[in-house]
Design an enzyme around this catalytic site. Structure first.
Site, PDB file in Angstrom:
ATOM      1  CD  GLN A 116      14.906 -28.258 -13.917  1.00  0.00           C
ATOM      2  OE1 GLN A 116      14.294 -27.676 -13.045  1.00  0.00           O
ATOM      3  NE2 GLN A 116      15.249 -29.534 -13.833  1.00  0.00           N
ATOM      4  CG  ASP A 152      14.937 -32.406 -11.578  1.00  0.00           C
ATOM      5  OD1 ASP A 152      14.883 -31.336 -12.208  1.00  0.00           O
ATOM      6  OD2 ASP A 152      14.101 -33.304 -11.704  1.00  0.00           O
ATOM      7  CB  SER A 179      12.214 -30.876 -15.985  1.00  0.00           C
ATOM      8  OG  SER A 179      12.353 -30.608 -14.606  1.00  0.00           O
TER       9      SER A 179
END
Length: 286
Positions: free
Chosen positions: A277, A205, A227
């Site tokens: 993502q 991430d 995010s």
């Protein structure tokens, strides 16, 4: 600080008394007081909570995350696990992370018992070995013309291409792709497959939204990002403390959101995970 021990401690959740809404676990707040809390922290702890309720022999193969509210540092999280499905081959868990009684994050994870079947994969991109690349701190020192001290993160990064800071200075470096080697400093046992999956979710991430900025020649000095959702599909076994190559690309950005897709390879070339993502990215006016 023993970052190996501490990061693994973050994934060692404390069980709480069950309530009518499912099994519950307490997760410690992050190592760093950043606000909002780093999304990989929530995702990794939620997957750890889900895995605590899954029978032996099933491995995490897909993780789907939604970041619902800004999570704040300094306060533990309560992870509430719902048992959605239990079968011979698959198990599904839904997890909500609560802080101060409010749901700030949700995750759905699926676990599968490996079985024989068809097999194929795309090849790994050709990039330099991580040992041939400068550290992230060295890259930042070069970009800013000042010596950067170690950032004290529980992971290492080695970028094979330009950083967003480089591209902002030199627009000829603009690209829709980035490649970065990653590994965690935590070293769980090889057979602790759930822990390696949690660490993969944690570290991957870190750099994904940077790919959108590299595509547009904007650095984090002039933008901010969060995010919105995050998905990881796991295809095989790996060690998160060995170098893994994240090959990332951004096919589209619109409406203030940028989408990043990625593939994760071992240094031997095995494709072990696929990533997706979407993030909210706001560019500040000069």
């Amino acid at each position: 600080m023993d970052r190996d021990r501490t990061l693994l401690e973050l994934l060692d959740l404390d069980p709480l008394p069950e309530e009518g809404d499912g099994e519950r676990f307490r997760g410690r707040p992050p190592l760093e007081p950043s606000a909002p809390v780093y999304g990989g922290h929530l995702a990794a702890q939620a997957l750890a909570a889900a895995g605590r309720t899954v029978p032996a022999g099933l491995d995490a193969h897909s993780v789907h995350c939604f970041f619902l509210q800004a999570a704040l540092p300094g306060t533990p999280f309560v992870y509430r696990v719902e048992r959605v499905r239990d079968s011979v081959s698959f198990t599904t868990r839904r997890v909500c992370a609560l802080q101060h009684g409010q749901v700030v994050f949700s995750l759905t994870a699926s676990f599968h018992r490996p079985e024989p079947g068809l097999g194929h994969q795309d090849p790994m991109p050709s990039v330099p070995d991580p040992e041939a690349l400068p550290t992230y701190e060295e890259r930042l020192s070069e970009a800013f013309g000042a010596v950067m001290q170690p950032l004290g993160k529980p992971y290492e990064l080695r970028f094979a291409g330009p950083l967003s800071f480089d591209v902002e200075k030199d627009p000829s470096l603009v690209s829709s792709r980035t490649e970065v080697w990653v590994r965690t400093e935590a070293r769980p046992p090889e057979d602790a497959r759930l822990l390696h999956a949690c660490l993969l979710v944690y570290v991957c991430d870190v750099t994904m939204l940077d790919t959108v900025l590299v595509r547009h020649g904007v650095s984090w000095l002039h933008a901010s990002g969060w995010s919105v959702d995050y998905t990881v599909w796991i295809h095989g076994t790996f060690r998160a403390d060995d170098w893994l190559l994240c090959a990332l690309e951004t096919p589209v950005a619109s409406g203030g959101r940028g989408l990043v897709l990625g593939r994760v390879f071992t240094r031997g070339g095995t494709l072990v995970a696929t990533l997706a993502q979407e993030g909210l990215i706001r560019v500040r006016k000069s």
